[in-house]
Design a protein around this motif. Structure first.
Motif, PDB file in Angstrom:
ATOM      1  N   THR A 161     -14.602   4.431   5.053  1.00 11.10           N
ATOM      2  CA  THR A 161     -13.246   3.874   4.941  1.00 11.10           C
ATOM      3  C   THR A 161     -13.118   2.934   3.752  1.00 11.10           C
ATOM      4  O   THR A 161     -12.137   2.194   3.645  1.00 11.10           O
ATOM      5  CB  THR A 161     -12.881   3.102   6.220  1.00 11.10           C
TER       6      THR A 161
ATOM      7  N   ILE B 208      -7.459   2.982   4.503  1.00 13.78           N
ATOM      8  CA  ILE B 208      -6.435   3.196   5.534  1.00 13.78           C
ATOM      9  C   ILE B 208      -5.216   2.301   5.290  1.00 13.78           C
ATOM     10  O   ILE B 208      -4.068   2.740   5.397  1.00 13.78           O
ATOM     11  CB  ILE B 208      -7.029   2.898   6.927  1.00 13.78           C
ATOM     12  N   THR B 209      -5.464   1.036   4.912  1.00 14.24           N
ATOM     13  CA  THR B 209      -4.357   0.080   4.738  1.00 14.24           C
ATOM     14  C   THR B 209      -4.096  -0.293   3.287  1.00 14.24           C
ATOM     15  O   THR B 209      -3.014  -0.769   2.946  1.00 14.24           O
ATOM     16  CB  THR B 209      -4.654  -1.214   5.508  1.00 14.24           C
TER      17      THR B 209
ATOM     18  N   CYS C 240      -9.690  -0.949   1.549  1.00 14.28           N
ATOM     19  CA  CYS C 240      -9.663  -0.115   2.756  1.00 14.28           C
ATOM     20  C   CYS C 240      -8.782   1.097   2.500  1.00 14.28           C
ATOM     21  O   CYS C 240      -7.612   0.968   2.134  1.00 14.28           O
ATOM     22  CB  CYS C 240      -9.130  -0.924   3.935  1.00 14.28           C
TER      23      CYS C 240
ATOM     24  N   MET D 102      -3.045  -5.773  -3.421  1.00  7.98           N
ATOM     25  CA  MET D 102      -3.336  -4.590  -2.590  1.00  7.98           C
ATOM     26  C   MET D 102      -3.453  -3.376  -3.504  1.00  7.98           C
ATOM     27  O   MET D 102      -3.115  -3.428  -4.686  1.00  7.98           O
ATOM     28  CB  MET D 102      -2.227  -4.372  -1.550  1.00  7.98           C
TER      29      MET D 102
ATOM     30  N   ASN E 207      -5.679  -2.712   1.871  1.00  6.99           N
ATOM     31  CA  ASN E 207      -6.089  -4.115   1.714  1.00  6.99           C
ATOM     32  C   ASN E 207      -7.381  -4.210   0.911  1.00  6.99           C
ATOM     33  O   ASN E 207      -8.320  -3.443   1.133  1.00  6.99           O
ATOM     34  CB  ASN E 207      -6.305  -4.758   3.092  1.00  6.99           C
TER      35      ASN E 207
END
Length: 228
Positions: free
Chosen positions: A51, A14-15, A12, A73, A17
């Motif tokens: 995303t 955005i994070t 992702c 991550m 993950n």
């Protein structure tokens, strides 16, 4: 067609993950496009395509995705993998049949041990009370005969009416077999008292059996071989 081109990691944007890792521990992965992977894998299909980021590396760059790691991550700035090493909780295991049986045996052994200890206390109490009865009988007997020497009274029958045990031999035998005494000398003193008096509790034959049980006879074994 299968090619050794490395492993793909979708994450992702955005994070950071990780969403999906495609490829096995040897780095083999079917060569597909980004769009094809989106359509193939549910984890990717359920997300907004814009995303999702992609990292692709050759086998050996991250061997076995860092062995013993508990999570991974993606660093959004450097696009490098960040591995975590958290201690995983140990899940409780169901006891095996052998363990269950051992638990039952332990419980039974504990209960049996408690019963034996209770029996020992009971046996000692019975004998101690009976020996007090003997002292009382002998005292009364002496008192009666001192007043009237010709008087005859069976005090044993009198005390038996009050519920006193008459299984003296078995009682003493059980105590010796369970080693329920302070010392052999003390147990011998009890045997002597039970065999004493004008009306002894045990016979001479019973006394001899109990004495041999308390002090097992030792037999000499010949050390020389007889000549034929």
């Amino acid at each position: 067609m299968i090619k050794q081109i490395g492993t793909k990691i979708y994450y992702c944007t955005i994070t950071g993950n990780v969403i999906k890792i495609i490829g096995d521990m040897q780095g083999y992965v079917k060569e597909t496009t980004f769009d094809e992977d989106i359509e193939i894998y549910t984890e990717l299909k359920e997300r907004d395509k814009n995303t999702i980021g992609l990292l692709q590396f050759s086998y050996g760059e991250y061997p076995k995705l860092s062995k013993d790691s508990t999570g991974v991550m993606v660093n959004l700035e450097t696009k490098e993998l960040i591995f975590s090493y958290e201690e995983l909780p140990t899940l409780p295991q169901e006891p095996t049949e052998i363990e269950l049986m051992q638990d039952k045996i332990s419980i039974l052994e504990a209960e049996n041990s408690a019963l034996l200890e209770s029996q020992k206390v009971q046996d000692r109490t019975i004998v101690e009370n009976d020996m007090r009865m003997m002292d009382l009988e002998w005292a009364l007997e002496d008192l009666i005969t001192s007043i009237n020497p010709t008087a005859k009274i069976n005090l044993t029958e009198v005390f038996t009416m009050f519920g006193r045990s008459s299984t003296y031999f078995n009682q003493l035998k059980q105590m010796i077999e369970m080693e329920n005494y302070d010392s052999k000398e003390d147990m011998e003193r009890i045997l002597n008292k039970y065999a004493a008096g004008s009306r002894p509790r045990i016979t001479q034959e019973e006394y001899d059996q109990l004495f041999d049980l308390l002090y097992p006879p030792v037999y000499d074994i010949p050390t020389t071989i007889p000549e034929v």
